[in-house]
Design a protein around this motif. Structure first.
Motif, short mmCIF file in Angstrom:
data_model
loop_
_atom_site.label_atom_id
_atom_site.label_comp_id
_atom_site.label_asym_id
_atom_site.label_seq_id
_atom_site.Cartn_x
_atom_site.Cartn_y
_atom_site.Cartn_z
N LEU A 1 -93.34 88.18 10.93
CA LEU A 1 -92.12 88.18 11.13
C LEU A 1 -91.79 89.19 9.85
O LEU A 1 -92.79 89.89 8.78
N THR A 2 -91.40 89.67 9.16
CA THR A 2 -90.22 90.53 8.08
C THR A 2 -89.70 89.52 7.35
O THR A 2 -89.68 88.49 7.35
N PRO A 3 -90.36 90.08 5.85
CA PRO A 3 -90.08 89.63 4.73
C PRO A 3 -88.26 88.58 5.00
O PRO A 3 -88.46 87.42 4.05
N GLU A 4 -87.37 88.94 5.75
CA GLU A 4 -85.93 88.33 5.95
C GLU A 4 -85.90 87.05 6.74
O GLU A 4 -85.09 86.35 7.37
N GLY A 5 -87.18 87.11 7.48
CA GLY A 5 -87.42 85.82 8.61
C GLY A 5 -87.30 87.03 9.93
O GLY A 5 -87.06 85.18 10.57
N ALA A 6 -86.83 87.70 10.39
CA ALA A 6 -86.65 87.93 11.36
C ALA A 6 -88.30 88.34 12.54
O ALA A 6 -88.69 88.38 11.31
N LEU A 7 -87.90 88.63 13.71
CA LEU A 7 -89.25 89.59 14.42
C LEU A 7 -89.16 90.48 13.61
O LEU A 7 -88.85 91.45 13.81
N ASP A 8 -90.80 90.86 13.26
CA ASP A 8 -91.01 92.73 12.91
C ASP A 8 -91.78 93.08 14.56
O ASP A 8 -92.87 92.94 14.25
N ARG A 9 -90.67 93.95 15.25
CA ARG A 9 -90.80 94.25 16.34
C ARG A 9 -92.15 95.24 16.60
O ARG A 9 -92.88 94.73 17.16
N PRO A 10 -92.54 96.12 15.44
CA PRO A 10 -93.49 97.40 15.21
C PRO A 10 -94.19 96.30 15.15
O PRO A 10 -95.34 96.61 15.59
N GLY A 11 -94.64 95.85 14.75
CA GLY A 11 -95.20 94.60 14.37
C GLY A 11 -96.38 94.11 15.72
O GLY A 11 -97.51 94.43 15.41
N LEU A 12 -95.07 93.46 16.43
CA LEU A 12 -95.78 92.62 17.40
C LEU A 12 -96.05 93.85 18.47
O LEU A 12 -96.88 93.60 18.88
N GLY A 13 -95.77 94.82 18.53
CA GLY A 13 -95.61 95.91 19.61
C GLY A 13 -96.87 96.53 19.14
O GLY A 13 -97.51 96.31 20.17
N VAL B 1 -99.61 93.93 20.87
CA VAL B 1 -98.96 93.24 22.21
C VAL B 1 -99.75 94.23 23.12
O VAL B 1 -100.34 94.09 24.56
N PHE B 2 -98.95 96.29 22.43
CA PHE B 2 -99.59 97.07 23.18
C PHE B 2 -100.80 97.21 23.71
O PHE B 2 -100.90 98.36 24.08
N HIS B 3 -102.04 97.11 23.04
CA HIS B 3 -103.28 97.63 22.68
C HIS B 3 -104.36 96.05 23.29
O HIS B 3 -105.28 95.86 23.40
N ASP B 4 -103.70 95.26 23.42
CA ASP B 4 -104.14 94.15 24.02
C ASP B 4 -103.54 93.10 25.66
O ASP B 4 -102.33 92.93 25.36
N ALA B 5 -103.46 93.48 26.83
CA ALA B 5 -102.94 93.39 27.98
C ALA B 5 -103.02 91.22 27.25
O ALA B 5 -101.72 90.73 28.48
N GLY B 6 -104.03 91.06 27.23
CA GLY B 6 -104.03 89.12 26.80
C GLY B 6 -102.62 88.92 25.87
O GLY B 6 -102.44 87.57 26.30
N ARG B 7 -102.62 89.41 25.01
CA ARG B 7 -101.91 88.82 23.92
C ARG B 7 -100.18 89.83 24.50
O ARG B 7 -99.61 88.09 24.60
N LEU B 8 -100.26 90.43 25.01
CA LEU B 8 -99.03 91.23 26.13
C LEU B 8 -98.27 89.79 27.01
O LEU B 8 -98.03 89.21 27.35
N ALA B 9 -99.63 89.53 27.64
CA ALA B 9 -99.46 88.33 28.79
C ALA B 9 -99.45 86.95 27.69
O ALA B 9 -97.63 86.30 28.16
N ALA B 10 -99.65 86.79 26.51
CA ALA B 10 -99.18 85.52 25.89
C ALA B 10 -97.39 85.74 25.58
O ALA B 10 -96.38 84.51 25.92
N LEU B 11 -97.30 86.64 25.25
CA LEU B 11 -95.73 87.42 24.31
C LEU B 11 -94.16 86.99 26.02
O LEU B 11 -93.91 86.11 25.38
N ASN B 12 -95.28 87.62 27.14
CA ASN B 12 -94.49 87.29 27.78
C ASN B 12 -94.27 85.94 28.68
O ASN B 12 -93.12 85.74 28.72
N ALA B 13 -95.15 85.35 28.74
CA ALA B 13 -94.76 84.22 29.19
C ALA B 13 -94.16 83.41 28.00
O ALA B 13 -94.00 82.24 28.51
N ILE B 14 -93.86 83.29 26.67
CA ILE B 14 -92.54 82.84 26.44
C ILE B 14 -91.24 83.27 25.91
O ILE B 14 -90.48 82.28 26.70
N VAL B 15 -91.27 84.58 26.48
CA VAL B 15 -89.58 85.17 26.48
C VAL B 15 -89.28 85.15 28.05
O VAL B 15 -88.30 85.31 27.80
#
Length: 202
Positions: free
Chosen positions: A53-65, A68-82
């Motif tokens: 999360l950013t300090p404002e409470g929003a999703l830190d997209r670059p940080g999450l990216g 997940v884009f360097h770990d197929a398992g983490r990407l799959a976990a994100l996709n299962a949610i979204v």
């Protein structure tokens, strides 16, 4: 409609909307379902921790990216949610379209998730990997390593082309794109009219 990152789907979408298409943009919906205060964001935080999360409470997209884009398992976990959230919202929006509307779903991961059979027709916006890489680095400011990681997390060019009913070549300049998109639009209108004229069509 689908295509790899940097292939130019946004420009094709813009043109189709200007011709009269109703656009359902999976990327935009994917952002909406993880906005602050949504169950989607709560689920992502539960999976990845509050550090995404950013300090404002929003999703830190670059940080999450970067995770997940360097770990197929983490990407799959994100996709299962979204993905289920995006699917439900897309279906709701489609149900609001008029009977004569041409609805275009912009689905970046259509090939990767085996979604082609769910749609009447698949339009693939095609560009070479070299063109994709150049656009991501030059226009979006990505590092080459990040751009390559995101590209490698997606289907190959051959895999996308294999599911295409219609192909839009977006390797060249805009003036070569527009006539192709207009042809695609005319074909979509023709098919929609044909479907509407079939007996039993509501």
């Amino acid at each position: 409609m689908t295509g790899g990152i940097g292939a130019g789907k946004s420009e094709v979408s813009r043109l189709l909307v200007s011709y009269g298409a109703v656009l359902i943009d999976a990327d935009r919906i994917a952002r909406e379902v993880v906005e602050p205060g949504t169950p989607g964001l709560a689920a992502v935080v539960a999976e990845f921790g509050p550090e995404i999360l950013t300090p404002e409470g929003a999703l830190d997209r670059p940080g999450l990216g970067a995770i997940v884009f360097h770990d197929a398992g983490r990407l799959a976990a994100l996709n299962a949610i979204v993905h289920p959230l995006v699917g439900a919202r897309s279906a709701a929006l489609e149900s609001q379209a008029g009977p004569g509307d041409v609805v275009v779903h912009d689905v970046p991961l259509l090939t990767e998730n085996g979604l082609a059979p769910l749609y009447d027709l698949v339009v693939v916006v095609d560009a070479s990997p070299e063109t994709q890489l150049d656009r991501l680095v030059r226009l979006r400011g990505m590092t080459e390593a990040d751009a390559r990681a995101r590209m490698s997390a997606q289907a190959t060019r051959a895999q996308r082309r294999a599911v295409a009913d219609l192909l839009v070549d977006n390797d060249g300049p805009l003036e070569k794109l527009e006539p192709q998109v207009r042809e695609v639009w005319q074909e979509l209108v023709r098919r929609a009219a044909e479907a509407a004229s079939r007996p039993g069509t509501p």
